[in-house]
Design an enzyme around this catalytic site. Structure first.
Site, short mmCIF file in Angstrom:
data_model
loop_
_atom_site.label_atom_id
_atom_site.label_comp_id
_atom_site.label_asym_id
_atom_site.label_seq_id
_atom_site.Cartn_x
_atom_site.Cartn_y
_atom_site.Cartn_z
N ARG A 1 0.83 -1.21 0.00
CA ARG A 1 0.00 0.00 0.00
C ARG A 1 0.87 1.26 0.00
O ARG A 1 0.50 2.28 -0.59
CB ARG A 1 -0.98 0.00 1.17
CG ARG A 1 -2.04 1.11 1.08
CD ARG A 1 -3.13 0.97 2.13
NE ARG A 1 -4.22 0.11 1.72
CZ ARG A 1 -5.29 0.50 1.01
NH1 ARG A 1 -5.43 1.77 0.65
NH2 ARG A 1 -6.23 -0.36 0.67
N GLU B 1 -9.63 6.07 7.12
CA GLU B 1 -8.19 6.32 7.06
C GLU B 1 -7.76 7.56 6.28
O GLU B 1 -6.79 8.22 6.67
CB GLU B 1 -7.47 5.10 6.47
CG GLU B 1 -7.59 3.84 7.30
CD GLU B 1 -7.18 2.61 6.51
OE1 GLU B 1 -7.94 2.21 5.60
OE2 GLU B 1 -6.11 2.06 6.78
N1 MTE Z 1 -12.14 5.54 14.44
C1 MTE Z 1 -12.21 5.25 15.75
N2 MTE Z 1 -12.95 6.04 16.56
N3 MTE Z 1 -11.53 4.20 16.28
C2 MTE Z 1 -10.75 3.38 15.51
O1 MTE Z 1 -10.15 2.43 16.00
N4 MTE Z 1 -9.88 2.91 13.23
C3 MTE Z 1 -9.57 3.48 11.92
C4 MTE Z 1 -10.79 4.17 11.32
N5 MTE Z 1 -11.37 5.06 12.29
C5 MTE Z 1 -10.65 3.68 14.10
C6 MTE Z 1 -11.40 4.77 13.61
C7 MTE Z 1 -9.10 2.49 10.95
S1 MTE Z 1 -7.48 2.04 10.98
C8 MTE Z 1 -9.92 1.96 9.99
S2 MTE Z 1 -9.33 0.90 8.81
C9 MTE Z 1 -11.36 2.29 9.95
O2 MTE Z 1 -11.75 3.18 10.99
C10 MTE Z 1 -12.14 0.98 10.06
O3 MTE Z 1 -13.50 1.18 10.11
P1 MTE Z 1 -14.40 1.47 8.81
O4 MTE Z 1 -13.91 0.59 7.73
O5 MTE Z 1 -15.77 1.11 9.28
O6 MTE Z 1 -14.23 2.92 8.51
N1 HPA Z 2 -5.83 -2.48 4.39
C1 HPA Z 2 -6.02 -2.83 5.67
N2 HPA Z 2 -5.90 -4.05 6.11
C2 HPA Z 2 -5.56 -5.00 5.24
C3 HPA Z 2 -5.33 -4.70 3.90
C4 HPA Z 2 -5.48 -3.37 3.44
O1 HPA Z 2 -5.31 -3.03 2.26
N3 HPA Z 2 -4.98 -5.84 3.29
C5 HPA Z 2 -5.00 -6.79 4.25
N4 HPA Z 2 -5.34 -6.29 5.43
MO1 MOS Z 3 -7.20 0.05 9.43
S1 MOS Z 3 -5.13 0.25 9.51
O1 MOS Z 3 -7.11 -0.70 7.83
O2 MOS Z 3 -7.40 -1.21 10.52
#
Ligand code: MTE
Ligand code: HPA
Ligand code: MOS
Length: 780
Positions: free
Chosen positions: A319, A732
């Site tokens: 990534r 993210e």
């Molecule tokens: N927001 C909160 N409050 N707490 C979290 O742990 N994790 C982040 C983001 N926002 C997180 C957060 C990460 S690393 C990801 S990948 C996404 O939330 C995952 O949730 P989603 O796919 O439902 O957005």
């Molecule tokens: N993002 C987050 N988590 C993951 C991914 C990715 O692209 N691939 C495998 N685990």
């Molecule tokens: Mo988020 S780093 O893809 O859990």
């Protein structure tokens, strides 16, 4: 514009509070450690290696066993199944066996009647370890050719020629640090043996399905005998994508040995020392460019410090490669990605998943180019943006479109040509650049810096197979609705959004819809809630499930009213045919009496995506999420301290399902990114022991660090791709908006150096995070 079915009274599109918000502020939302403990629950504590690399010759647990309350010591010898964790690369032992590979590595557990007894006794275990030379840093790993996975290269055109023939050239090296997740709720698991060799594991995990798989694998039993449940996490941020699995496996092995439920909650210091973090990266680059800063050739070597095992380092480093272009077209490019093996914690997923480490590379280079040419960095950013049209002036017909990434994905949805100028206006960027220059001319001690940086973030798991999801929607006879899906709630509002989607599909008020705990016995084989795709995947799956129930009800009403099912509408808690309007719950109870199925599963797989794992080329992402931020900082030239004064953000979430939650994600992501790049510094001592293992020495941003001016705006356009509600993923991408702070600090450092008599066009050599020490030495 995108056509949408619902026009009014929809739950989607409104700022409904998070489904747990009220319970959380009242202390009524339980986390794993709050659950009532089953009778006879015992507690585990880890036995950790004090040595980064060594041969483990013996474990003497006599003193620990003699400690009051201690019931058992659990080591690799107690593993009935595979002593190696069921990770993709299969390179990580459950407990260290003949060798230890990082300081903090877990060798075994002490199980006792109380948490305190277990933790005290764990310190009394005597380990016989013969130390071996340890590789700790990226340069050491590169010199020793120590890697967890082979190098990957993505290239196009002729980077060397592009650089050689360009009117201007620069070369540089820098590094960015790792980051501790610092979830409020630390890692925890509670393993409860059930009847006939079955298991229930309560885990604070982003990936219950993988926890189930790992536990079954270590216990040597089938997956169907393991049920993993997670109602919510107190934050995960990627740190509970794989790392939660270790605790679950450990507690289950302990429970197997003592034949009782076992809870393992890591002490915060131990959590710091045991679990992986964001990957630190180092970079070497060479770039050639023209007088406007247009990049003509670019070579980038990215070296990731992966720690002792592969974990998710492959996809993380991939990534980073996929984001080393950020928003910019690179015609002649070579990106080399090295996955270094060191004797440290095994670094893992962290918000952005390598994306931030890719984006910061090119943004740093672009900043260097602008300073070298003495032009405004925003102008350099604009001329390098992906562009589908032939926009290079005279002779444009000869210029191919600048719209394909180095990994050969066409950028079809670029909105940055509109979004950045809008942010430029909103933030008064040009005027403020002049104000900053004036300030810097008039003030000796405090120097300011201002920068706009964009983000283009690819949405989908890069491993195509993970882009699938399932859900169950149950309608009960009273008309209430329960939803279960494969995603997990970590504070990001996933359950709230999924409930909104289901409410609209059935035309019922949001209050009728309840989302229940993530549970491997309800939706199997679910992917991690990660890659920001939780709502995209599970929202679509839940929508599909709700749609089936709706179709059943529509057909039933069509039969009653002698009309076509397509004429039956669902809105305001009512089911409306051309002839009648009935309350949803009345139709439901009547349908039940007529033996109509009131529940359904739903499944979703992301369309359009594909890519070749060997060459990293194809369309790994369904779409991109975009944004830009303008940050102003001040640095104190005497101390190197910095402060973020003002931030304006314009970010693209498509058509927002829940604007309040989305803005919260943008604010939180930005501040977390700001912490990564300013105050959060991980320091390992010369023996490889993590020295910054508590908030006393590891500084995350506090409420007082939130910039006094912090304005977040949502870009108003819908996602042109067919996502749920035409929304975009938000978890993210905003993290990388904080790179504007990094560039603003570097601009302020350049101003300080100019004052001190150095050439304004000289490189600002600094590595992240921009701590006071680093800023001070960069100025000197
Ligand atoms: N927001 C909160 N409050 N707490 C979290 O742990 N994790 C982040 C983001 N926002 C997180 C957060 C990460 S690393 C990801 S990948 C996404 O939330 C995952 O949730 P989603 O796919 O439902 O957005
Ligand atoms: N993002 C987050 N988590 C993951 C991914 C990715 O692209 N691939 C495998 N685990
Ligand atoms: Mo988020 S780093 O893809 O859990």
């Amino acid at each position: 514009m995108i056509q949408v079915r619902q026009t009014e009274a929809s739950a989607c599109g409104s700022s409904h509070p998070h489904e747990s918000a009220r319970a959380q502020v009242q202390g009524l939302a339980p986390y794993v450690d709050d659950l009532p403990e089953p009778r006879g629950t015992l507690y585990a504590a880890p036995i950790m290696s004090p040595v980064a690399h060594g041969s483990l010759r013996g474990i003497n647990a006599a003193a620990a066993m003699a400690h009051p309350g201690v019931r058992a010591i659990v080591t690799a010898a107690d593993i009935p199944g595979d002593p190696v964790l069921a990770t993709f690369v299969h390179d990580e032992p459950v407990f260290a066996r003949e060798k230890v590979e990082y300081a903090g590595q877990v060798i075994g557990l002490v199980v006792a009647d109380s948490v305190q007894a277990a933790r005290h006794a764990a310190r009394q275990v005597v380990l016989d370890i013969e130390p071996l030379p340890a590789i700790l840093t990226i340069p050491q790993a590169m010199a020793a050719q120590s890697f967890v996975l082979p190098k990957v290269t993505v290239a196009r055109g002729d980077a060397a020629a592009g650089i050689r023939t360009a009117p201007h050239r620069l070369k540089g090296s820098f590094a960015v640090g790792g980051q501790e997740h610092f979830y409020l709720e630390g890692q925890i698991a509670l393993a409860v043996p059930q009847e006939q060799g079955q298991w229930l594991v309560h885990s604070s995990t982003q990936h219950p399905g993988e926890v189930q798989h790992w536990v079954a694998h270590a216990l040597g039993i089938a997956s169907h005998a393991v049920r993993v449940e997670c109602r919510r996490m107190g934050g995960g941020f990627g740190g509970k994508e794989t790392q939660a699995g270790h605790l679950a496996v450990w507690s289950a092995l302990a429970a197997l040995k003592v034949k009782a439920p076992v809870k393992l909650r890591l002490d915060r210091d131990d959590d710091f020392q045991i679990t992986g973090k964001r990957h630190p990266f180092a970079y070497d680059y060479e770039v050639g460019f023209d007088g406007e800063g247009r990049i003509l050739g670019f070579r980038l070597d990215m070296m990731a410090n992966c720690g002792f095992s592969a974990d998710l380092s492959g996809p993380v480093a991939d990534r980073a490669v996929f984001h080393a272009d950020n928003a910019y077209f690179l015609s002649d490019v070579e990106i080399n990605s090295y996955r270094c093996k060191t004797h440290l914690q095994s670094h893992t997923a962290f918000r952005g998943f390598g994306g931030p480490q890719g984006v910061i590379a090119i943004e740093t280079v672009v900043g260097d180019i602008a300073r070298h040419l003495g032009c405004d960095a925003l102008d350099v950013r604009m001329v390098n943006l992906y562009a589908p049209w032939l926009a290079v002036g005279e002779g444009a017909a000869a210029v191919p479109p600048r719209d394909t990434t180095p990994y050969r994905m066409k950028v079809e949805d670029n909105i940055l040509h509109d979004l950045i100028p809008e942010l430029e206006r909103m933030s008064r960027y040009r005027v403020r650049q002049q104000e900053v220059a004036l300030w810097n001319a008039q003030h000796k001690t405090i120097k300011r810096g201002l920068a706009i940086t964009p983000v283009k973030f690819g949405i989908s798991f890069t491993a195509t197979l993970f882009n699938q999801a399932g859900a169950l929607v149950h309608v009960y006879t009273d008309g209430s609705v329960q939803v279960n899906h494969g995603g997990t709630e970590m504070g990001q509002g996933l359950h709230t959004k999924v409930a909104q989607v289901v409410a609209d599909e059935l035309g019922v008020p949001l209050g009728r819809v309840l989302v229940t705990s993530s549970d491997t016995s309800k939706v199997p084989n679910a992917s991690a809630t990660a890659a920001s795709s939780g709502t995209d995947l599970n929202g679509k799956a839940a929508q599909a499930a709700a749609r089936t129930v709706r179709d059943n009800l529509a057909a039933f009403v069509a039969g009653l009213d002698d009309c076509g099912a397509g004429a039956v509408e669902f809105a305001h808690g009512r089911i409306i045919s051309p002839k009648t309007s009935r309350a949803f719950e009345d139709v439901v109870s009547q349908a039940y009496a007529n033996r109509i199925q009131l529940w359904s599963d739903g499944f979703y797989r992301t369309p359009k995506i594909h890519y070749d794992k060997q060459t990293l080329t194809g369309r790994p992402f369904f779409y991109f999420a975009y944004g830009a931020a303008c940050s102003e900082v001040a640095i104190d030239t005497r101390t190197g301290e910095s402060r973020v004064l003002a931030v304006d953000i314009l970010h693209d979430v498509g058509r927002s399902i829940n604007p309040a939650i989305d803005i919260g994600q943008i604010e939180g992501g930005f501040i977390q990114g700001m912490g990564w790049l300013t105050t959060e510094e991980l320091v390992w001592n010369e023996k490889g022991v993590l020295a910054t293992k508590a908030p006393s020495t590891y500084k995350i941003p506090t409420a007082a660090d939130v910039p006094p001016h912090f304005a977040v705006h949502l870009w108003p356009e819908a996602n042109p791709e067919d996502t749920v509600f035409n929304s975009k993923a938000v978890g993210e991408p905003p993290f990388m908006l904080a790179i504007s702070v990094w560039e603003a600090v570097r601009n302020a450092v350049a101003a300080a150096r100019e004052e001190a008599g150095s050439d304004a066009r000289a490189m600002v050599c600094m590595s992240a995070p921009a701590t006071a020490e680093k800023v001070l030495s960069a100025m000197r």
